[in-house]
Design an enzyme around this catalytic site. Structure first.
Site, short mmCIF file in Angstrom:
data_model
loop_
_atom_site.label_atom_id
_atom_site.label_comp_id
_atom_site.label_asym_id
_atom_site.label_seq_id
_atom_site.Cartn_x
_atom_site.Cartn_y
_atom_site.Cartn_z
N GLN A 1 2.77 10.09 2.05
CA GLN A 1 4.14 9.57 2.16
C GLN A 1 5.09 10.20 1.14
O GLN A 1 6.30 10.06 1.27
CB GLN A 1 4.15 8.04 2.02
CG GLN A 1 3.50 7.36 3.21
CD GLN A 1 3.44 5.86 3.04
OE1 GLN A 1 2.54 5.34 2.41
NE2 GLN A 1 4.40 5.15 3.60
N HIS B 1 -2.55 7.41 7.27
CA HIS B 1 -1.56 8.32 6.66
C HIS B 1 -2.24 9.61 6.18
O HIS B 1 -1.68 10.70 6.31
CB HIS B 1 -0.88 7.66 5.45
CG HIS B 1 0.29 6.79 5.79
ND1 HIS B 1 1.41 7.26 6.45
CD2 HIS B 1 0.55 5.48 5.52
CE1 HIS B 1 2.29 6.26 6.58
NE2 HIS B 1 1.79 5.17 6.03
N HIS C 1 -4.46 1.38 7.55
CA HIS C 1 -3.11 1.94 7.68
C HIS C 1 -2.94 3.13 6.71
O HIS C 1 -2.43 4.19 7.11
CB HIS C 1 -2.09 0.82 7.39
CG HIS C 1 -0.66 1.24 7.35
ND1 HIS C 1 0.28 0.80 8.28
CD2 HIS C 1 0.04 2.03 6.50
CE1 HIS C 1 1.46 1.32 7.99
NE2 HIS C 1 1.35 2.07 6.91
N GLU C 2 -3.39 2.97 5.46
CA GLU C 2 -3.25 4.05 4.47
C GLU C 2 -4.16 5.23 4.80
O GLU C 2 -3.76 6.39 4.63
CB GLU C 2 -3.57 3.53 3.06
CG GLU C 2 -2.76 2.35 2.58
CD GLU C 2 -1.28 2.44 2.82
OE1 GLU C 2 -0.75 3.57 2.91
OE2 GLU C 2 -0.63 1.40 2.93
N CYS D 1 5.96 -0.24 7.53
CA CYS D 1 5.59 0.98 6.80
C CYS D 1 6.80 1.42 6.00
O CYS D 1 7.92 1.43 6.51
CB CYS D 1 5.16 2.07 7.78
SG CYS D 1 4.66 3.60 6.96
N LEU D 2 6.56 1.81 4.76
CA LEU D 2 7.68 2.23 3.89
C LEU D 2 8.33 3.51 4.39
O LEU D 2 9.45 3.81 4.00
CB LEU D 2 7.18 2.39 2.45
CG LEU D 2 6.71 1.08 1.78
CD1 LEU D 2 6.06 1.36 0.44
CD2 LEU D 2 7.88 0.10 1.62
N GLY E 1 0.84 -1.19 0.00
CA GLY E 1 0.00 0.00 0.00
C GLY E 1 0.87 1.24 0.00
O GLY E 1 2.07 1.17 0.32
#
Ligand code: GNR
Ligand code: NI
Length: 166
Positions: A51, A137, A133-134, A91-92, A46
């Site tokens: 981000q 963000h 999660h997204e 998480c990236l 995702g």
């Protein structure tokens, strides 16, 4: 298409609140394609526009094993939640950091696709977790916010040290 740069914690842009997309012009389609390319390359399941420091309510996911099921979600709203599930998240924006987070196991969602058409979606398990999660963000919330401040500070120091070495 182009790869985008993913901001790392504690970059202040990760705390910004995204704004709804009102006009579904070509640049949104372009952004979505670039986000998918960046997500697959990372690799991740995702990615949210926040981000990349882009304050727009758009996220992409692909939780399929074959990586052949991309989903582009704009202006998402959760209309119902059910159950609870604890999952080890990454998480990236937090390379190498993993932590257990509890979220709803099932969610129903209203959103707009990349053409602005209204859609609904019911998902569970990893896909539900990934979308939550997204969506976090998009409101400047990060998975480490579910941890104690002691753990979060340890993670922040670890990532700051990592970034100084680069
Ligand atoms: O690639 C990712 N994996 C992942 C694993 C468990 C729970 C959430 C995620 S999302 C993450 C990519 C990312 O950082 N998206 O914002
Ligand atoms: Ni993330």
């Amino acid at each position: 298409m182009a790869l985008l740069h993913i901001l790392k914690y504690p970059h202040p842009a990760l705390r910004k609140k995204a704004k709804p997309i009102l006009v579904f012009e070509n640049s949104i389609t372009q952004l979505a394609a670039n986000m998918l390319e960046t997500m697959y390359q990372a690799p991740g399941i995702g990615l949210a526009a926040t981000q990349m420091g882009i304050e727009k309510q758009i996220l992409v996911i692909d939780t399929s094993d074959a990586k052949d099921n991309p989903l582009i979600i704009c202006n998402p709203k959760i209309v119902s939640k059910a159950g609870e599930m604890i999952y080890e998240e990454g998480c990236l924006s937090f390379p190498g950091i993993y932590a257990q987070v509890s979220r709803a196991q099932q969610i129903s969602l209203e959103y707009q696709d990349v053409e602005g058409n209204h859609q609904t979606l019911e998902v569970e398990d990893l896909t539900a977790i990934c979308i939550q999660h997204e969506m976090d963000h998009l409101i400047g919330k990060l998975f480490v916010d579910y941890l104690s401040s002691l753990k979060r500070n340890r993670i922040r120091k670890q990532l700051e040290k990592q970034q100084r070495k680069q």
